[in-house]
Design a protein around this motif. Structure first.
Motif, short mmCIF file in Angstrom:
data_model
loop_
_atom_site.label_atom_id
_atom_site.label_comp_id
_atom_site.label_asym_id
_atom_site.label_seq_id
_atom_site.Cartn_x
_atom_site.Cartn_y
_atom_site.Cartn_z
N ALA A 7 12.83 -4.16 14.62
CA ALA A 7 13.05 -3.15 13.58
C ALA A 7 12.56 -1.78 14.03
N GLY A 8 11.38 -1.72 14.66
CA GLY A 8 10.85 -0.45 15.14
C GLY A 8 11.72 0.16 16.22
N LYS A 9 12.24 -0.68 17.10
CA LYS A 9 13.09 -0.20 18.18
C LYS A 9 14.41 0.34 17.65
N LYS A 10 14.95 -0.31 16.64
CA LYS A 10 16.23 0.11 16.06
C LYS A 10 16.10 1.37 15.22
N LEU A 11 15.07 1.39 14.37
CA LEU A 11 15.00 2.41 13.33
C LEU A 11 14.20 3.65 13.74
N GLN A 12 13.24 3.48 14.67
CA GLN A 12 12.46 4.61 15.19
C GLN A 12 11.73 5.36 14.05
N GLY A 13 11.23 6.55 14.35
CA GLY A 13 10.61 7.43 13.35
C GLY A 13 9.49 6.78 12.56
N ASP A 14 9.47 7.06 11.25
CA ASP A 14 8.41 6.56 10.36
C ASP A 14 8.40 5.04 10.29
N VAL A 15 9.59 4.43 10.34
CA VAL A 15 9.65 2.98 10.27
C VAL A 15 8.97 2.36 11.50
N ALA A 16 9.17 2.96 12.66
CA ALA A 16 8.54 2.46 13.88
C ALA A 16 7.01 2.53 13.77
N LYS A 17 6.50 3.60 13.15
CA LYS A 17 5.05 3.73 12.95
C LYS A 17 4.52 2.60 12.06
N VAL A 18 5.29 2.30 10.99
CA VAL A 18 4.88 1.23 10.08
C VAL A 18 4.91 -0.12 10.78
N THR A 19 5.98 -0.40 11.53
CA THR A 19 6.09 -1.71 12.19
C THR A 19 5.04 -1.86 13.30
N ASP B 268 -0.14 -4.71 14.74
CA ASP B 268 -1.59 -4.72 14.98
C ASP B 268 -2.30 -5.57 13.93
N VAL B 269 -1.85 -5.45 12.68
CA VAL B 269 -2.45 -6.21 11.58
C VAL B 269 -2.34 -7.71 11.83
N ILE B 270 -1.13 -8.18 12.13
CA ILE B 270 -0.94 -9.63 12.29
C ILE B 270 -1.62 -10.14 13.56
N ALA B 271 -1.75 -9.28 14.59
CA ALA B 271 -2.46 -9.69 15.81
C ALA B 271 -3.93 -9.96 15.49
N SER C 113 0.83 -1.21 0.00
CA SER C 113 0.00 0.00 0.00
C SER C 113 0.86 1.26 0.00
N LEU C 114 2.15 1.12 0.27
CA LEU C 114 3.06 2.26 0.26
C LEU C 114 3.51 2.55 -1.16
N PRO C 115 3.88 3.81 -1.49
CA PRO C 115 4.47 4.11 -2.81
C PRO C 115 5.69 3.23 -3.02
N ILE C 116 5.92 2.79 -4.26
CA ILE C 116 6.94 1.79 -4.55
C ILE C 116 8.32 2.19 -4.03
N LYS C 117 8.71 3.47 -4.22
CA LYS C 117 10.04 3.89 -3.77
C LYS C 117 10.14 3.85 -2.25
N VAL C 118 9.12 4.36 -1.58
CA VAL C 118 9.10 4.35 -0.11
C VAL C 118 9.03 2.91 0.39
N GLN C 119 8.24 2.10 -0.30
CA GLN C 119 8.04 0.71 0.08
C GLN C 119 9.37 -0.04 0.12
N VAL C 120 10.15 0.06 -0.96
CA VAL C 120 11.41 -0.67 -1.04
C VAL C 120 12.41 -0.14 -0.03
N ILE C 121 12.45 1.19 0.14
CA ILE C 121 13.40 1.78 1.10
C ILE C 121 13.10 1.30 2.51
N ILE C 122 11.83 1.36 2.91
CA ILE C 122 11.47 0.94 4.26
C ILE C 122 11.70 -0.56 4.44
N MET C 123 11.28 -1.35 3.45
CA MET C 123 11.46 -2.80 3.55
C MET C 123 12.94 -3.16 3.63
N MET C 124 13.77 -2.44 2.86
CA MET C 124 15.20 -2.73 2.88
C MET C 124 15.81 -2.39 4.23
N GLU C 125 15.37 -1.27 4.82
CA GLU C 125 15.87 -0.92 6.15
C GLU C 125 15.43 -1.96 7.18
#
Length: 406
Positions: free
Chosen positions: A325-337, A342-345, A211-223
């Motif tokens: 990942a959320g604990k390490k990366l913080q910021g926007d990545v933490a919001k996504v994780t 919540d989704v998988i729960a 659901s994320l824009p492709i560029k943002v999606q790959v960057i976040i997933m790679m991080e």
């Protein structure tokens, strides 16, 4: 590097299997049909004359597929115990991969991780060998960009897709279990490659990332991949070790899975540490990811008792990895994780209600969280040891991307 076609189904080949250039799926099919007497396939033909036996790599008839394997020359006697390691495989890619001419590629063994006996210019202090991760990260990024190729039903949840993809990965990459009597640089680098690429492939099945824009999606997933690949590998190997013990394939408590279908006896395996430290194995074993950790062994015993389903295992694995990942990366990545947790729960709740018919699953969930809490404690201790080793310059090794290793 060019990609050849599988002689059985016409899809991209991954190497030579049973004497024939083929993909992992066809190799796994032939292996199941010929080498495992407990899982003999029922090879009854469903086709008449002149019918198309496969389309886009998918076969509808097992007997026709088996006949094609035999016609092309597949031979069970040509099974190779050390075949198709990631570093040796032909890697399917949509664009040509340009790899610099190193000694490894000159000799015909391209590696994703390049080990250089030279000091990293940016690293002060004593000379350190360098592990160049650029090509491995490029390959992982390519996997994330291509996304999942599996024809999932639209009704399936992300948790179900991830569980199915996880099981498929295990099947496609399965082979005869290989026992290691020596553990050194080549095996270690290979296992790192496997863990990184397996983690990237595993995450492509998480639909919510799409659901994320492709560029943002790959960057976040790679991080996320860079921050969890070691955790994924450790968790998966612990679970598989427990599975082998439960099935009585491991009768010795010192046997542990260390890679894709590779294991070792922690008391009887020679470990070469000379490639990354000037100290002896006895001196550095405390700092390494060894099997001397009692919590490590306790996690395996808890896994044995729990005996999780593939869906439960992937929920546990996702929860640990996303939290880290959320604990390490913080910021926007933490919001996504946080959102993904919540989704998988919610999807696990639906799984228990609709698939397992288990409305009262709190006791089961408590046992799963006990394993995850032990896993987090073990990861924290290992992280503390790694920081201590870095402070005292224990390892004569540096990385092009040091954030991957901490």
């Amino acid at each position: 590097m060019t990609v050849s076609d599988c002689e059985i189904c016409g899809q991209a080949a991954h190497g030579n299997h049973f004497g024939v250039l083929s993909c992992r799926a066809c190799a796994a099919f032939f292996r199941r049909a010929t080498l495992n007497p407990k899982k003999k396939l029922n090879l009854n033909c469903i086709h008449g004359q002149n019918l198309e036996i496969h389309k886009n790599g998918f076969f509808s008839c097992k007997k026709c597929r088996m006949k094609r394997c035999l016609d092309k020359g597949m031979d069970a006697s040509k099974f190779q115990l050390d075949r198709d390691m990631i570093s040796m495989a032909v890697v399917p890619t949509k664009t040509p991969m340009i790899i610099p001419q190193t000694l490894a590629t000159f000799l015909g063994r391209p590696s994703f991780l390049i080990y250089c006996n030279a000091q990293d210019p940016s690293s002060p202090g004593p000379a350190k060998n360098l592990v160049d991760c650029n090509y491995l990260l490029d390959r992982a990024t390519e996997i994330l960009k291509n996304g999942s190729w599996k024809p999932f039903s639209p009704e399936m949840s992300s948790l179900e897709k991830i569980a199915v993809g996880f099981e498929n990965m295990r099947i496609l990459k399965s082979s005869e279990l290989k026992y290691l009597s020596h553990m050194g640089k080549d095996h270690t680098l290979l296992f790192w490659e496997q863990e990184m690429l397996n983690t990237a492939e595993w995450l492509t099945n998480f639909s919510e990332f799409n659901s994320l824009p492709i560029k943002v999606q790959v960057i976040i997933m790679m991080e996320v991949v860079k921050s969890i690949w070691q955790t994924y590998g450790r968790f998966e190997k612990l679970a598989k070790t427990a599975e082998y013990r439960r099935k009585k394939l491991f009768t010795n408590e010192n046997l542990f899975v260390v890679g894709d279908e590779a294991c070792l006896d922690s008391e009887n395996t020679e470990v070469d540490v000379s490639w990354f430290t000037n100290y002896s194995y006895e001196q550095v074993s405390y700092f390494m990811d060894c099997f001397h950790n009692e919590m490590f062994r306790q996690i395996i015993k808890e896994f044995e008792t729990l005996n999780p389903t593939t869906t439960e295992l992937n929920f546990m694995l996702l929860q640990v990895c996303l939290h880290q990942a959320g604990k390490k990366l913080q910021g926007d990545v933490a919001k996504v994780t946080d959102y993904l947790q919540d989704v998988i729960a919610n999807q696990l709740h639906d799984y228990y209600l609709n698939v397992r018919n288990m409305p009262n699953y709190s006791a089961r969930l408590t046992k799963m969280m006990k394993v995850n809490n032990l896993m987090r404690q073990d990861l924290r201790r290992q992280s503390e040891k790694s920081k201590l080793a870095m402070t005292f310059d224990v390892f004569s090794l540096t990385f092009s991307h040091p954030e991957m290793m901490c």
